[in-house]
Design a protein around this motif. Sequence first.
Motif, PDB file in Angstrom:
ATOM      1  N   PRO A   1       0.830  -1.350   0.079  1.00  0.00           N
ATOM      2  CA  PRO A   1      -0.124  -0.065  -0.057  1.00  0.00           C
ATOM      3  C   PRO A   1       0.757   1.319  -0.002  1.00  0.00           C
ATOM      4  CG  PRO A   1       0.042  -1.191   2.233  1.00  0.00           C
ATOM      5  CD  PRO A   1       0.656  -1.968   1.355  1.00  0.00           C
ATOM      6  N   ASN A   2       2.044   1.246   0.732  1.00  0.00           N
ATOM      7  CA  ASN A   2       2.772   2.636   0.893  1.00  0.00           C
ATOM      8  C   ASN A   2       3.204   2.863  -0.711  1.00  0.00           C
ATOM      9  OD1 ASN A   2       2.333   2.866   3.555  1.00  0.00           O
ATOM     10  ND2 ASN A   2       4.229   1.597   4.053  1.00  0.00           N
ATOM     11  N   ALA A   3       3.672   1.874  -1.355  1.00  0.00           N
ATOM     12  CA  ALA A   3       4.147   2.056  -2.657  1.00  0.00           C
ATOM     13  C   ALA A   3       3.293   2.542  -3.665  1.00  0.00           C
ATOM     14  CB  ALA A   3       4.881   0.714  -3.216  1.00  0.00           C
ATOM     15  N   HIS A   4       2.210   1.897  -3.424  1.00  0.00           N
ATOM     16  CA  HIS A   4       0.807   2.509  -4.240  1.00  0.00           C
ATOM     17  C   HIS A   4       0.664   3.912  -3.864  1.00  0.00           C
ATOM     18  CE1 HIS A   4      -0.802  -1.795  -4.723  1.00  0.00           C
ATOM     19  NE2 HIS A   4      -0.155  -1.575  -5.680  1.00  0.00           N
ATOM     20  N   ARG A   5       0.658   4.313  -2.532  1.00  0.00           N
ATOM     21  CA  ARG A   5       0.328   5.664  -2.159  1.00  0.00           C
ATOM     22  C   ARG A   5       1.221   6.698  -2.768  1.00  0.00           C
ATOM     23  NH1 ARG A   5      -0.151  10.293  -0.674  1.00  0.00           N
ATOM     24  NH2 ARG A   5      -1.345  11.008   1.097  1.00  0.00           N
ATOM     25  N   GLU A   6       2.761   6.293  -2.750  1.00  0.00           N
ATOM     26  CA  GLU A   6       3.625   6.957  -3.398  1.00  0.00           C
ATOM     27  C   GLU A   6       3.491   7.323  -4.934  1.00  0.00           C
ATOM     28  OE1 GLU A   6       7.356   5.297  -2.200  1.00  0.00           O
ATOM     29  OE2 GLU A   6       6.778   5.502  -0.063  1.00  0.00           O
ATOM     30  N   LEU A   7       3.180   6.262  -5.368  1.00  0.00           N
ATOM     31  CA  LEU A   7       2.953   6.290  -7.027  1.00  0.00           C
ATOM     32  C   LEU A   7       1.852   7.258  -7.302  1.00  0.00           C
ATOM     33  CD1 LEU A   7       3.588   5.480  -9.878  1.00  0.00           C
ATOM     34  CD2 LEU A   7       2.004   3.597  -9.400  1.00  0.00           C
ATOM     35  N   VAL A   8       0.747   6.970  -6.511  1.00  0.00           N
ATOM     36  CA  VAL A   8      -0.394   7.923  -6.937  1.00  0.00           C
ATOM     37  C   VAL A   8      -0.092   9.388  -6.572  1.00  0.00           C
ATOM     38  CG1 VAL A   8      -2.835   8.308  -6.148  1.00  0.00           C
ATOM     39  CG2 VAL A   8      -2.282   6.068  -6.523  1.00  0.00           C
ATOM     40  N   ALA A   9       0.402   9.662  -5.493  1.00  0.00           N
ATOM     41  CA  ALA A   9       0.670  10.951  -5.044  1.00  0.00           C
ATOM     42  C   ALA A   9       1.645  11.647  -6.106  1.00  0.00           C
ATOM     43  CB  ALA A   9       1.572  11.017  -3.696  1.00  0.00           C
ATOM     44  N   GLY A  10       2.705  10.815  -6.597  1.00  0.00           N
ATOM     45  CA  GLY A  10       3.627  11.162  -7.784  1.00  0.00           C
ATOM     46  C   GLY A  10       3.008  11.706  -9.011  1.00  0.00           C
ATOM     47  N   ILE A  11       2.068  10.817  -9.460  1.00  0.00           N
ATOM     48  CA  ILE A  11       1.347  10.865 -10.824  1.00  0.00           C
ATOM     49  C   ILE A  11       0.337  12.297 -10.482  1.00  0.00           C
ATOM     50  CG2 ILE A  11      -0.675  10.097 -12.174  1.00  0.00           C
ATOM     51  CD1 ILE A  11       0.448   7.270 -11.595  1.00  0.00           C
ATOM     52  N   ALA A  12      -0.281  12.503  -9.366  1.00  0.00           N
ATOM     53  CA  ALA A  12      -1.200  13.685  -9.293  1.00  0.00           C
ATOM     54  C   ALA A  12      -0.170  14.802  -9.162  1.00  0.00           C
ATOM     55  CB  ALA A  12      -1.715  13.337  -7.982  1.00  0.00           C
ATOM     56  N   ARG A  13       1.041  14.775  -8.726  1.00  0.00           N
ATOM     57  CA  ARG A  13       1.930  16.011  -8.736  1.00  0.00           C
ATOM     58  C   ARG A  13       2.225  16.293 -10.000  1.00  0.00           C
ATOM     59  NH1 ARG A  13       4.061  13.516  -4.119  1.00  0.00           N
ATOM     60  NH2 ARG A  13       5.859  12.758  -5.290  1.00  0.00           N
ATOM     61  N   ARG A  14       2.660  15.269 -10.969  1.00  0.00           N
ATOM     62  CA  ARG A  14       3.172  15.503 -12.242  1.00  0.00           C
ATOM     63  C   ARG A  14       2.159  15.833 -13.057  1.00  0.00           C
ATOM     64  NH1 ARG A  14       7.728  13.900 -14.092  1.00  0.00           N
ATOM     65  NH2 ARG A  14       9.445  12.932 -12.746  1.00  0.00           N
ATOM     66  N   ALA A  15       0.755  15.461 -12.811  1.00  0.00           N
ATOM     67  CA  ALA A  15      -0.418  15.837 -13.413  1.00  0.00           C
ATOM     68  C   ALA A  15      -0.626  17.429 -13.437  1.00  0.00           C
ATOM     69  CB  ALA A  15      -1.504  14.974 -13.213  1.00  0.00           C
ATOM     70  N   HIS A  16      -0.614  17.742 -12.047  1.00  0.00           N
ATOM     71  CA  HIS A  16      -0.784  19.396 -11.767  1.00  0.00           C
ATOM     72  C   HIS A  16       0.350  20.032 -12.327  1.00  0.00           C
ATOM     73  CE1 HIS A  16      -1.589  22.982  -9.653  1.00  0.00           C
ATOM     74  NE2 HIS A  16      -0.407  22.781  -9.135  1.00  0.00           N
ATOM     75  N   GLY A  17       1.527  19.484 -12.427  1.00  0.00           N
ATOM     76  CA  GLY A  17       2.559  20.508 -13.178  1.00  0.00           C
ATOM     77  C   GLY A  17       2.446  20.500 -14.490  1.00  0.00           C
ATOM     78  N   ALA A  18       1.828  19.421 -15.202  1.00  0.00           N
ATOM     79  CA  ALA A  18       1.605  19.451 -16.665  1.00  0.00           C
ATOM     80  C   ALA A  18       0.238  20.212 -17.213  1.00  0.00           C
ATOM     81  CB  ALA A  18       1.550  17.924 -17.038  1.00  0.00           C
ATOM     82  N   LEU A  19      -0.718  20.003 -16.139  1.00  0.00           N
ATOM     83  CA  LEU A  19      -2.019  20.531 -16.654  1.00  0.00           C
ATOM     84  C   LEU A  19      -2.303  22.171 -16.174  1.00  0.00           C
ATOM     85  CD1 LEU A  19      -4.208  17.360 -16.408  1.00  0.00           C
ATOM     86  CD2 LEU A  19      -3.030  18.159 -18.466  1.00  0.00           C
ATOM     87  N   ARG A  20      -1.731  22.177 -14.877  1.00  0.00           N
ATOM     88  CA  ARG A  20      -1.895  23.412 -14.182  1.00  0.00           C
ATOM     89  C   ARG A  20      -3.328  23.505 -13.882  1.00  0.00           C
ATOM     90  NH1 ARG A  20       2.936  24.495 -12.646  1.00  0.00           N
ATOM     91  NH2 ARG A  20       4.582  24.386 -14.155  1.00  0.00           N
ATOM     92  N   VAL A  21      -3.919  22.488 -13.377  1.00  0.00           N
ATOM     93  CA  VAL A  21      -5.315  22.594 -12.666  1.00  0.00           C
ATOM     94  C   VAL A  21      -5.283  21.628 -11.653  1.00  0.00           C
ATOM     95  CG1 VAL A  21      -6.572  22.734 -14.836  1.00  0.00           C
ATOM     96  CG2 VAL A  21      -6.056  20.506 -13.946  1.00  0.00           C
ATOM     97  N   LEU A  22      -6.357  21.687 -10.583  1.00  0.00           N
ATOM     98  CA  LEU A  22      -6.372  20.877  -9.353  1.00  0.00           C
ATOM     99  C   LEU A  22      -6.753  19.570  -9.922  1.00  0.00           C
ATOM    100  CD1 LEU A  22      -8.425  22.228  -6.459  1.00  0.00           C
ATOM    101  CD2 LEU A  22      -8.466  19.836  -7.154  1.00  0.00           C
ATOM    102  N   ILE A  23      -5.789  18.745  -9.096  1.00  0.00           N
ATOM    103  CA  ILE A  23      -5.895  17.209  -9.522  1.00  0.00           C
ATOM    104  C   ILE A  23      -6.393  16.621  -7.932  1.00  0.00           C
ATOM    105  CG2 ILE A  23      -4.591  14.856  -9.933  1.00  0.00           C
ATOM    106  CD1 ILE A  23      -5.393  16.712 -12.219  1.00  0.00           C
TER     107      ILE A  23
END
Length: 536
Positions: free
Chosen positions: A366-388
């Motif tokens: 679960p910790n690895a899943h949580r870290e992956l999901v958080a990393g994807i969300a951060r990158r998505a916010h950086g790329a799209l510039r919208v709330l994720i």
Amino acid sequence: MLDTEEPDLGQVLDALGASLVRPLTALPERPVPVSGVLIHERRAPLPPVKDAILLAVGVGTAEPRAKDLVDSAAAGGYACLVVKSFGEPVAELTEAARKSGLVLLAADEAVAWHHLDAMISSALASAARVTQGTGSPAVGDLFALANAIAGMVGGAATIEDPYRRILSYSTLPGQGIDEGRRQGILGLQVPDAPDHYDEQYQALTQTRHTCRFPAIPGGLPRLGVAVRAGDEVLGSIWVVDAENSLDQAAEQALFDAADIAALHLLAARTADDAVRRRRADLVRRLLADPSSVTAVAPQLGLDPNAGVAVAAFAVGSDDADEVLAVHAATRLADLVSLHCEAHYGKHGCALIDGTVYALLPSGPGPNAHRELVAGIARRAHGALRVLIRAGLGSVAVDLRSIASSRADADLVLRALAERPGEPETCQVASIDEVWAGATLSALARILVAHEALPRRLGPSIRAHDLEHGTTYASTILAYLGSNSDTAAASSLLSVHPNTIRYRLSRAEEIFGFDLADPDERLVLWLRLRLGDQLGW
């Protein structure tokens, strides 16, 4: 080759591929020059644009005005008309186009019109270069293209997608590179250096010419250019200026290469999109009908008996423009899919009703899943510039139990959206982190669904406050939220404790409830606490 410098329709169709558009009428033996692409505006008269490709947005093939549009396009000198049938008959429209001498094409219904517009524009730009005598590597061979660019510009080249994933790189001998390029090639991802790279990518996407960037610590200078199809940024090309000697001619050569690269990136993306759409369809089927696991799991490369967690991602935006919201959700789906594939292989993601779902095998924990999901969300916010917002469901024991993990992920998204106060730009949680809020959200849905339950307390107290200017609802909430501590409630509302006692006593008289009864106290708190979600 045409006598004019305009590309031929046949060249454009070859570049786009049969999976994207297919002829409904036979192509003429003579060359059909193409000058550009135009989107049909239903409420405006059709302008005469000679040799243009006309996109019939919003026009059904069986509608009478479709035939009128064929006649108008033929009279206006258009090269062809592109329609989407969505299962409607096309025989009559095809015959009308054949009689008028207009080429009629059918587009893949799954491809958005704005995407098709961008792809045709890029195909036209590349085909125009061929008519002018400029060759390029075969479409799809991105490594050959990177080598061609490196030789033409004079430095080691890399081609990236919009998410800074390295798609290809040059291998010509004798061209200097730095550690940043080495690390990027090893991981096929631009290494993190936000203080430097974010500014460079921002500058690149805001201009329509080659940019020159000075060396960052430990690196070499670079030239960069955005690769575009219309207004859409498909990626970027970077060339290392190892000797700090690349001149304006090199800048122009790199700028010219971007037009050629656009067609390559679109072709590669079209192929990837087809595979992704198929996997997304399988994921949708599995989430909607877990009993289909026996048929679906092998096609996704998953073990039906292995544990899996569902992650859900959504764009949190107040933008009223539905087209922009859909476009952002589509880009989010692409980004989530890319990162999940990099970690777990091509198991697939699916965009369903604005939410992107991803299947995460249970192996890493679960910790690895949580870290992956958080990393994807951060990158998505950086790329799209919208709330994720991103939610991680519990691990299902096997694929047949996947519905419970999806329900958890949906509850997490709802709990994050209903948090009070200003939302953070990137909100991530697992079901274990927001179990209380998720439970309240689930209870609200139950209360809304049961019409037979009496509703008098919540709405009647709020209505009385609104009509008489009283504050019974906020007082009761503050009192119950303070564990029935009168002093704490008075401090919270900045009033005297006796005022709290008086208001509570009057509320019991007016509305007929008993705060000494634990059941009534609990239900009263729930109805007032969830009033906004219930629409009360």
